[in-house]
Design a protein around this motif. Structure first.
Motif, PDB file in Angstrom:
ATOM      1  N   ALA A 281       0.833  -1.202   0.000  1.00 51.21           N
ATOM      2  CA  ALA A 281       0.000   0.000   0.000  1.00 51.21           C
ATOM      3  C   ALA A 281       0.867   1.252   0.000  1.00 51.21           C
ATOM      4  O   ALA A 281       0.587   2.217  -0.720  1.00 51.21           O
ATOM      5  N   TYR A 282       1.931   1.253   0.781  1.00 48.33           N
ATOM      6  CA  TYR A 282       2.826   2.414   0.837  1.00 48.33           C
ATOM      7  C   TYR A 282       3.500   2.638  -0.513  1.00 48.33           C
ATOM      8  O   TYR A 282       3.600   3.772  -0.972  1.00 48.33           O
ATOM      9  N   ARG A 283       3.940   1.559  -1.158  1.00 48.28           N
ATOM     10  CA  ARG A 283       4.555   1.685  -2.488  1.00 48.28           C
ATOM     11  C   ARG A 283       3.562   2.253  -3.501  1.00 48.28           C
ATOM     12  O   ARG A 283       3.921   3.097  -4.311  1.00 48.28           O
TER      13      ARG A 283
ATOM     14  N   ILE B 256      -5.818  11.666  -3.289  1.00 50.75           N
ATOM     15  CA  ILE B 256      -5.971  10.682  -4.358  1.00 50.75           C
ATOM     16  C   ILE B 256      -4.950   9.559  -4.202  1.00 50.75           C
ATOM     17  O   ILE B 256      -5.277   8.380  -4.365  1.00 50.75           O
ATOM     18  N   ALA B 257      -3.730   9.909  -3.862  1.00 55.74           N
ATOM     19  CA  ALA B 257      -2.682   8.903  -3.664  1.00 55.74           C
ATOM     20  C   ALA B 257      -3.027   7.985  -2.493  1.00 55.74           C
ATOM     21  O   ALA B 257      -2.819   6.776  -2.560  1.00 55.74           O
ATOM     22  N   ARG B 258      -3.571   8.549  -1.426  1.00 55.66           N
ATOM     23  CA  ARG B 258      -3.982   7.726  -0.285  1.00 55.66           C
ATOM     24  C   ARG B 258      -5.106   6.774  -0.675  1.00 55.66           C
ATOM     25  O   ARG B 258      -5.137   5.628  -0.240  1.00 55.66           O
ATOM     26  N   GLY B 259      -6.019   7.249  -1.507  1.00 52.43           N
ATOM     27  CA  GLY B 259      -7.103   6.388  -1.985  1.00 52.43           C
ATOM     28  C   GLY B 259      -6.585   5.253  -2.835  1.00 52.43           C
ATOM     29  O   GLY B 259      -7.097   4.138  -2.788  1.00 52.43           O
TER      30      GLY B 259
ATOM     31  N   ARG C  50       3.223   6.013  -2.762  1.00 52.95           N
ATOM     32  CA  ARG C  50       4.378   6.790  -3.225  1.00 52.95           C
ATOM     33  C   ARG C  50       4.429   6.874  -4.751  1.00 52.95           C
ATOM     34  O   ARG C  50       4.714   7.931  -5.302  1.00 52.95           O
ATOM     35  N   ARG C  51       4.143   5.768  -5.423  1.00 52.07           N
ATOM     36  CA  ARG C  51       4.169   5.743  -6.888  1.00 52.07           C
ATOM     37  C   ARG C  51       3.118   6.696  -7.462  1.00 52.07           C
ATOM     38  O   ARG C  51       3.403   7.474  -8.376  1.00 52.07           O
TER      39      ARG C  51
END
Length: 54
Positions: free
Chosen positions: A16-18, A48-51, A21-22
């Motif tokens: 999820a973290y990758r 949006i990135a967290r989603g 970050r991507r």
């Protein structure tokens, strides 16, 4: 059992973290016009990135 569950949990969190970050890096690299074409405001990139990481 507990160890495999722990390892699965850590693996899922790292994945999820990758993804976060991507997505964050990809969207941050776009200029405001490109973001606008996608219907995204720069201030929403983190959201949006967290989603995407879920």
């Amino acid at each position: 059992m507990v160890l495999s569950s722990f390892i699965s949990s850590i693996t899922a969190r790292l994945t999820a973290y990758r993804n976060y970050r991507r997505t964050l890096q990809a969207l941050s690299a776009l200029d405001d016009r490109e973001l606008s074409d996608l219907g995204i405001y720069r201030g929403r990139i983190d959201e949006i990135a967290r989603g995407a990481a879920r």
